[in-house]
Scaffold this motif. Sequence first.
Motif, PDB file in Angstrom:
ATOM      1  N   GLU A   1      51.069  39.589  34.420  1.00  0.00           N
ATOM      2  CA  GLU A   1      50.308  38.869  33.712  1.00  0.00           C
ATOM      3  C   GLU A   1      49.851  38.025  33.563  1.00  0.00           C
ATOM      4  N   GLY A   2      49.918  37.157  34.829  1.00  0.00           N
ATOM      5  CA  GLY A   2      49.563  36.106  35.228  1.00  0.00           C
ATOM      6  C   GLY A   2      47.677  35.623  36.160  1.00  0.00           C
TER       7      GLY A   2
ATOM      8  N   HIS B   1      43.908  35.641  35.515  1.00  0.00           N
ATOM      9  CA  HIS B   1      43.444  35.873  36.786  1.00  0.00           C
ATOM     10  C   HIS B   1      42.789  36.102  36.981  1.00  0.00           C
ATOM     11  N   PHE B   2      42.043  37.327  37.642  1.00  0.00           N
ATOM     12  CA  PHE B   2      42.279  37.873  38.679  1.00  0.00           C
ATOM     13  C   PHE B   2      40.721  38.272  37.840  1.00  0.00           C
TER      14      PHE B   2
ATOM     15  N   ASN C   1      39.409  37.888  33.926  1.00  0.00           N
ATOM     16  CA  ASN C   1      38.457  36.669  34.369  1.00  0.00           C
ATOM     17  C   ASN C   1      37.574  36.113  35.790  1.00  0.00           C
ATOM     18  N   LEU C   2      38.020  36.201  37.131  1.00  0.00           N
ATOM     19  CA  LEU C   2      37.275  35.543  38.262  1.00  0.00           C
ATOM     20  C   LEU C   2      35.640  37.133  38.174  1.00  0.00           C
ATOM     21  N   MET C   3      37.396  38.528  38.531  1.00  0.00           N
ATOM     22  CA  MET C   3      35.679  39.364  39.055  1.00  0.00           C
ATOM     23  C   MET C   3      35.298  40.108  37.200  1.00  0.00           C
TER      24      MET C   3
ATOM     25  N   ILE D   1      32.321  39.678  37.093  1.00  0.00           N
ATOM     26  CA  ILE D   1      31.028  39.105  37.566  1.00  0.00           C
ATOM     27  C   ILE D   1      29.999  40.008  36.785  1.00  0.00           C
ATOM     28  N   HIS D   2      29.982  40.893  36.960  1.00  0.00           N
ATOM     29  CA  HIS D   2      28.763  42.173  36.832  1.00  0.00           C
ATOM     30  C   HIS D   2      29.538  42.992  35.834  1.00  0.00           C
TER      31      HIS D   2
ATOM     32  N   THR E   1      28.450  46.484  35.637  1.00  0.00           N
ATOM     33  CA  THR E   1      28.890  47.746  36.511  1.00  0.00           C
ATOM     34  C   THR E   1      30.018  47.554  38.282  1.00  0.00           C
ATOM     35  N   MET E   2      31.146  46.572  37.769  1.00  0.00           N
ATOM     36  CA  MET E   2      31.346  45.837  39.119  1.00  0.00           C
ATOM     37  C   MET E   2      32.011  47.178  38.968  1.00  0.00           C
ATOM     38  N   PRO E   3      32.940  47.359  40.740  1.00  0.00           N
ATOM     39  CA  PRO E   3      33.867  48.456  40.277  1.00  0.00           C
ATOM     40  C   PRO E   3      34.897  47.458  40.907  1.00  0.00           C
TER      41      PRO E   3
ATOM     42  N   TRP F   1      39.216  47.488  43.553  1.00  0.00           N
ATOM     43  CA  TRP F   1      40.500  46.195  43.978  1.00  0.00           C
ATOM     44  C   TRP F   1      41.479  46.420  43.778  1.00  0.00           C
TER      45      TRP F   1
END
Lengths: 223, 206
Positions: free
Chosen positions: A141-142, A146-147, A149-151, A153-154, A156-158, A161
């Motif tokens: 969960e943590g 975290h990711f 929130n970080l990722m 970015i956009h 339409t981001m794929p 990952w």
Amino acid sequence: MNNMDIDHDLNNLLEIEEDEEDEILLSPATLVKIIEEAWLNEKFSPEILPNKQEYVDLLLGQLAAMDDNLENASDRDIKKGVHQLEVDRLKFLVCSYLRTRLEKIETYIEHILKQENERIEKGEEMYLTDAEFNFANNFKEGVDKHFDNLMGIHPTMPISWKNQIVQPNINSFVFAKSKADIESILIDEGNDDETVYVNKDSQIIISYNSVSNLVKNGDVQLI
Amino acid sequence: MALRYSNCRNVWRKALELIKELDRCTGTLPPYNSDLVSEVNNEIKHLIESNLEDARLDEENRSSGDVSLLPTIICRHSAIARNFRCLLAYHYNRLRCIRTMRWEFGGILPPDIKENLSQLELEWFSKYSNSLAQYMRSVGEEGINLTVNLKPPKSVHIEVRCLVDYGKYEMNNGTIVFLKKNTRHFLPRLECEELIRQGVFEHVVS
């Protein structure tokens, strides 16, 4: 408390009663041996192994009792130091065993949880203890939060990952010692002829994948 | 249609710089580089937007048999993927490092290290710290502290040198020792382990 009690502790630690009818006698030496083997297996196997919670709990209970006895023993007694060291060694053993498991859970978090959930679905016994499972879920969960929130970015981001998960390399080679005569170990899964016969007590280097089941049922010890 | 080479040329530099920065400081945690991270983020945003635009144009051109935009799009796409991987690696490895610190320093980080963490990382740390503590409490009947006993013990007592003026320290059995700088002590290993990690003691190997 005197030394007799401590000696008594070390030499004749426990007698477990599982059920009224199903009584198992376990000498302290056997208990320590079981944990030691579990520790070695856990240390050397690339994937997480079925938990040994009952034994760990037993040993921890014994250690707590021995700690109590040691506290009451006289500081001047030369035997106290020896016992203390022995207790410390056992504590290290248990701690290291549990730590190794936690490290594996953290590293292979996605992979392990996926497998555990499959096991729950199939109604099989879980590899993680309840506490470890809780920890794993909290950890995931943590990290996910975290990711996420970080990722973000956009829009339409794929999100591909998320599918790249860290998996243990179960084909890595391990040193193993056989604890029984084993008729045949399949070395090459595609080819039935590729098997080896392993005598009791002989040592081999082999791909973990070929012996994973034997490690889990205790016929093979990783060294 | 001009290919925007000018901004493609530097595309990987910034993301790589992040990775290099971590790599240079193995074992320690450099300050969270929020400037560079947001630059990389902007770069990704920019690449995605130009790609979306070109993809639209490409769709139109496709009917007339013109595929000249395709290579650009593919190039940008792999640049996005690469930047992405670098960002993931940067953040993941920082988490690993913070995690190790939880084991070394316990639930409360020293202020100088805390400064190097981003807000999100601080949140993650406290969550991790809590779930680890929760796990350690739930093992056995009374719980177990897994952050001690890190090395196999060789003896019950060890010799340590005190590195700072610590003052009075009460041991588990109630004995109070006075820890002065540059004094040597012969103490139970368990008591010392944490103080060694905090930099109060130095293990004297004779």
